[in-house]
Scaffold this active site. Structure first.
Site, PDB file in Angstrom:
ATOM      1  N   THR A  11      34.685  28.642  39.184  1.00 48.72           N
ATOM      2  CA  THR A  11      35.535  27.455  39.310  1.00 48.72           C
ATOM      3  C   THR A  11      36.657  27.655  40.308  1.00 48.72           C
ATOM      4  OG1 THR A  11      35.048  26.749  37.054  1.00 48.72           O
ATOM      5  CG2 THR A  11      37.074  25.909  38.025  1.00 48.72           C
ATOM      6  N   SER A  53      29.410  32.684  36.988  1.00 50.33           N
ATOM      7  CA  SER A  53      29.479  33.937  36.240  1.00 50.33           C
ATOM      8  C   SER A  53      28.366  34.042  35.204  1.00 50.33           C
ATOM      9  CB  SER A  53      30.842  34.101  35.578  1.00 50.33           C
ATOM     10  OG  SER A  53      31.044  33.141  34.562  1.00 50.33           O
ATOM     11  N   THR A  85      34.780  31.927  34.690  1.00 47.27           N
ATOM     12  CA  THR A  85      35.337  32.367  33.412  1.00 47.27           C
ATOM     13  C   THR A  85      34.305  32.468  32.296  1.00 47.27           C
ATOM     14  OG1 THR A  85      35.895  30.098  32.783  1.00 47.27           O
ATOM     15  CG2 THR A  85      37.587  31.375  33.956  1.00 47.27           C
ATOM     16  N   ASP A  86      33.106  31.917  32.506  1.00 43.07           N
ATOM     17  CA  ASP A  86      32.123  31.870  31.421  1.00 43.07           C
ATOM     18  C   ASP A  86      31.852  33.257  30.832  1.00 43.07           C
ATOM     19  OD1 ASP A  86      31.881  29.157  31.605  1.00 43.07           O
ATOM     20  OD2 ASP A  86      29.962  29.178  32.662  1.00 43.07           O
TER      21      ASP A  86
END
Length: 325
Positions: A11, A53, A85-86
Site C-alpha cells: 500500500t 506482501s 502490511t498483510d
C-alpha cells in the site's frame, strides 16, 4: 550515517489506476521524494520487487535479510524495508529470528495509499528512517515503526484491517515512540541469539501447517491436514484447549512430528498446568505437544518451520520454544 532502504511494494507504494483500483507503481525514489524531512537522512535506495506482501515467500524475505545485512556490513547505519502490511508481522519475526547485526532492521508500510486523504506512508517511512539511525535502537534486532510507535518484531501484531493504528504489541506494548522527530525508547527487552542460516531449498521443502480450533470442530480434518507434514501448529481455545476428541488425535500426531500448541486469542500465554480435563493444556502437553508460550500461532509457525528446516529434532524444537516462546 546512511540508511539502506529496500522497497517491496504494498500500500505504501501504490498509486491510482483507472478502473483497477490502486496498484504497485511508486519506486523508492518516488516514495522518498514525497516525504518532508527525509532529506536529513541519507538513503541508499534499493527497489527489490513490487509485490503484495501476501505474495512474499520465506526465500524472498531471507534474501532481503541477506541484502540488508550486506548493506550494514558495508557501512550503513541501519536498514529499512517498506512492504505491504498483510504479512508484515510474520516477515518481521522471520527476519528477527535470523538477523545477527547490532544495527537495526526496521520494517514499515502504510494503511492509506497515496490516493487517499491523509496517507500514512510518508510519516511511517520517516519514522522508520529515524529509528534506523538512532543509537538507542541498536541491539534490539528487527523493529516495526508504524504510527510513530516502535515495536519489537517478537511481539507486534496487525490488529485491525484498516486502521492506521493497526500494529500493536498486546503482550508487551511498544518499545518506544518517535516524538517530534526524536526516537524515545522506553524499554529494552533482552535479545535472543539468532538462529543459524537455513538452506533455502530445504526451507522450501519443509511443510508446516496451522489449524485453528473452532466450535464443534471436526477432528477428521486433522487427518487430512497432517498428511505429508513436517510439523503442525494448533491454535487452541483460550489458554490452549481443544475439544476432547481432538486430544488423542493430536497426541498421535505428536508421536510423528512436532505439534506446537498456541492460543488463538491474539494475546496471552498458553498455560502448562492449570486445567486438567481431556483436551486441556495439561492433557495436551502430557500427550507430547509443545507449548508455544507467548508466541501467537503465526509466529509459532514461522519459528517451527525454520527450526525443522535447520534439522532440529523434537528435543531441539521443544528447547527452542522454551527459549523463544
Amino acid at each position: 550515517m546512511t540508511v539502506a532502504l529496500f522497497t517491496l511494494g504494498g500500500t505504501i507504494a501504490m498509486a491510482g489506476s483507472a478502473g483497477q483500483g490502486v496498484v504497485n507503481r511508486l519506486s523508492g525514489a518516488q516514495l522518498t521524494a514525497a516525504v518532508p524531512g527525509l532529506a536529513d537522512v541519507p538513503l541508499d535506495v534499493h527497489d527489490v520487487r513490487a509485490v503484495p506482501s501476501a505474495a512474499l515467500t520465506y526465500r524472498q524475505v531471507l534474501e532481503l535479510v541477506d541484502a540488508a545485512g550486506a548493506a550494514v556490513a558495508a557501512g550503513a547505519t541501519g536498514a529499512v524495508v517498506t512492504q505491504g502490511t498483510d504479512s508484515l508481522e510474520e516477515t518481521a519475526y522471520l527476519a528477527d529470528l535470523v538477523w545477527p547485526h547490532p544495527a537495526p532492521l526496521v520494517l514499515t508500510g502504510a494503511m492509506r495509499n497515496p490516493t487517499l486523504a491523509g496517507p500514512d506512508g510518508p510519516a511511517n517511512l520517516l519514522a522508520a528512517a529515524r529509528v534506523a539511525v538512532a543509537p538507542d535502537a541498536r541491539d534490539l534486532g528487527v523493529l516495526v515503526a508504524f504510527n510513530d510507535e516502535i515495536h519489537a518484531a517478537r511481539h507486534v501484531r496487525k490488529t485491525h484491517s484498516t486502521s492506521t493504528a493497526t500494529f500493536a504489541s498486546p503482550n508487551a506494548g511498544p518499545l518506544g515512540h518517535v516524538i517530534e522527530g526524536e526516537v524515545r525508547l522506553l524499554t529494552r527487552p533482552p535479545r535472543r541469539d539468532p538462529l543459524p542460516p537455513v538452506d533455502a531449498d530445504r526451507l522450501a521443502a519443509t511443510r508446516v501447517a496451522l489449524h485453528t480450533v473452532t466450535l464443534d470442530d471436526d477432528v477428521a480434518l486433522l487427518d487430512a491436514l497432517a498428511s505429508n507434514l513436517d510439523g503442525l501448529v494448533v491454535a487452541g481455545f483460550g489458554v490452549g484447549h481443544v475439544p476432547p476428541d481432538f486430544a488423542p488425535a493430536l497426541g498421535a500426531l505428536a508421536e510423528r512430528m512436532p505439534v506446537v500448541l498456541a492460543s488463538r486469542t491474539g494475546a496471552g500465554s498458553v498455560l502448562r498446568h492449570t486445567y486438567g480435563a481431556v483436551g486441556s493444556e495439561s492433557d495436551l502437553l502430557r500427550r507430547g505437544l509443545i507449548g508455544g508460550g507467548l508466541l501467537d500461532p503465526y509466529k509459532a509457525k514461522v519459528l517451527l518451520r525454520l527450526l525443522l528446516a535447520g534439522g532440529a529434532d523434537h528435543a531441539a524444537v521443544r528447547d527452542a520454544f522454551r527459549r523463544y516462546g
